[in-house]
Scaffold this motif. Structure first.
Motif, PDB file in Angstrom:
ATOM      1  N   TYR A  68      50.412  50.191 -13.486  1.00 13.06           N
ATOM      2  CA  TYR A  68      51.267  48.897 -13.801  1.00 13.06           C
ATOM      3  C   TYR A  68      50.375  47.862 -14.420  1.00 13.06           C
TER       4      TYR A  68
ATOM      5  N   ARG B 187      50.669  55.920 -10.468  1.00 10.87           N
ATOM      6  CA  ARG B 187      51.544  55.098 -11.419  1.00 10.87           C
ATOM      7  C   ARG B 187      50.618  54.012 -11.847  1.00 10.87           C
TER       8      ARG B 187
ATOM      9  N   GLN C  89      45.290  45.953 -14.201  1.00 13.93           N
ATOM     10  CA  GLN C  89      45.943  47.270 -14.005  1.00 13.93           C
ATOM     11  C   GLN C  89      46.092  47.694 -12.565  1.00 13.93           C
TER      12      GLN C  89
ATOM     13  N   LYS D  61      51.100  41.867  -7.018  1.00 11.46           N
ATOM     14  CA  LYS D  61      52.079  42.598  -7.553  1.00 11.46           C
ATOM     15  C   LYS D  61      53.174  43.093  -6.432  1.00 11.46           C
TER      16      LYS D  61
ATOM     17  N   THR E 259      49.636  43.726 -14.836  1.00 16.51           N
ATOM     18  CA  THR E 259      50.371  42.259 -14.717  1.00 16.51           C
ATOM     19  C   THR E 259      49.153  41.277 -15.044  1.00 16.51           C
TER      20      THR E 259
END
Length: 403
Positions: A78, A76, A63, A85, A80
């Motif tokens: 994300y 925010r 995260q 990233k 992956t």
């Protein structure tokens, strides 16, 4: 006591190579997150950033949290599966902060330390030549053991083969003829060197003025020539402060560029911060006066300044004239967190939030683009390789100038 159904479910999960949520192993830490690349879209006017981190044990995914605030408010999130990233569509010239944690099913690892970086403010086409600039405080006279350290310092120069060297505390620095450098100008331990295969020193366009008399503090006042000179920055820290500059001509293209070598007064108290600001104000005013043709100017040196000092307003002087730190304009970054001031410590000095370099290169983003920024420390197995050449590590910047 587990029921037969629960036991059967566990067996099925294990056969499938999975673990029940209740038995998920908490993943390890991702360690220190680094910004490794940046981008800028001229078509959209937006920026991008890339981060990287070490693989964490027992991690199935990660995260990633991105915020405009150090507090990580309104971050925010994300997800992956890789240990890197890339963010796109970011505001240009803005500060962003990230944190990362590993995930293993329902179990999550600890968040990494918050790390910040500023997005690229502007990026013009920059179709001209690319120059490698090194700023290096070699501490040849104030630090002991120069005879032992100089070969290691020369090895750093050889390894990166810069086109221009802005050296500070460099009275005893000797670059053998075979290395291909000559000196444009020197003053008070600042030495501006250039590679003779790339540049020549611009020819004077006006008679060389007589050297000025000393001021009331016993310091030489500013000595401007048409193609090189030095600038008196003030009597600070118990000494006369100077910067040197020269106009270098690209042998292949004939393009002229002004390179500046400066070493501002050291110290982290309010008095020293005010003096550094005054020094850079004087320097930038003088360079504007002697550069009526608006040649590109590249400032390099030991500025004793970084973002972690809240009272350091030196950067605001540069910003008002359109200059920004190459670190914040670079498309590629290497060793972001290692302080360029190493204090001869074999354990690298690490700064987490911003990275922490006191040695800088400044350019106007409308005059060029920064292809890469590197801290040139030699680190093996998380240790500085000895002999450590200086209490500073070199900073190396590749800049492509507009023509």
């Amino acid at each position: 006591m587990r029921t037969f159904a629960a036991a059967a479910l566990t067996a099925v999960l294990l056969l499938a190579g999975l673990q029940p949520a209740s038995a998920a192993t908490t993943p390890g830490s991702v360690g220190l997150v680094s910004f490794t690349a940046a981008s800028y879209s001229r078509s959209t006017g937006t920026a991008g950033l890339t981060i990287d981190w070490h693989d964490a044990s027992h991690a199935r995914s990660y995260q990633v949290f991105l915020s405009r605030h150090h507090s990580m408010d309104n971050a925010r999130r994300y997800t992956t599966t890789g240990s890197f990233k890339t963010f796109t569509g970011l505001a240009r010239g803005a500060d962003y902060f990230v944190q990362v944690r590993a995930v293993n099913g329902s179990a999550v690892g600890s968040r990494s330390k918050r790390v910040g970086h500023t997005t690229i403010r502007r990026m013009d086409p920059a179709a001209g030549s690319t120059y490698r600039v090194m700023t290096y405080n070699v501490c040849s006279q104030k630090c002991s053991g120069w005879a032992t350290r100089q070969p290691a310092a020369l090895a750093r120069i050889t390894a990166y083969s810069p086109d221009v060297i802005a050296a500070q505390e460099a009275v005893y620095l000797e670059t053998p003829q075979a290395m291909g450098y000559t000196e444009a100008i020197q003053k008070s331990s600042k030495r501006l060197l250039y590679k003779t295969s790339r540049f020549t020193l611009a020819e004077p366009t006006t008679p060389v003025p007589a050297k000025p008399a000393k001021d009331s503090a016993g310091c030489d006042t500013t000595w401007p020539q048409s193609t090189k000179g030095y600038v008196y920055l003030g009597y600070h820290g118990g000494g006369c402060r100077y910067a040197v500059w020269a106009v270098l001509v690209d042998r292949q293209t004939g393009a002229h560029t002004v390179f500046v070598d400066v070493h501002t007064v050291s110290g982290d108290n309010e008095t020293r911060a005010v003096q550094r600001t005054a020094e850079i104000t004087t320097l930038t005013q003088h360079l504007a006066e002697i550069n009526p043709g608006n040649l590109p100017v590249v400032y390099a040196g030991d500025f004793n300044s970084h973002k972690n000092r809240s009272n350091d307003d030196l950067s605001s002087v540069f910003h008002r004239r359109g200059y920004y730190d190459a670190y914040d304009l670079a498309l590629k970054l290497r060793r972001q967190h290692v302080n360029s001031y190493n204090d001869f410590s074999v354990v690298p000095r690490i700064s987490y939030t911003w990275g922490d370099h006191v040695d800088h290169v400044w350019i106007r983003p409308d005059e060029g683009r920064i292809l890469s920024w590197t801290n040139g420390a030699v680190i093996v197995n998380n240790r500085m390789v000895e002999p450590i050449p200086s209490d500073h590590s070199p900073v190396i910047v590749d800049v492509r100038l507009n023509r």
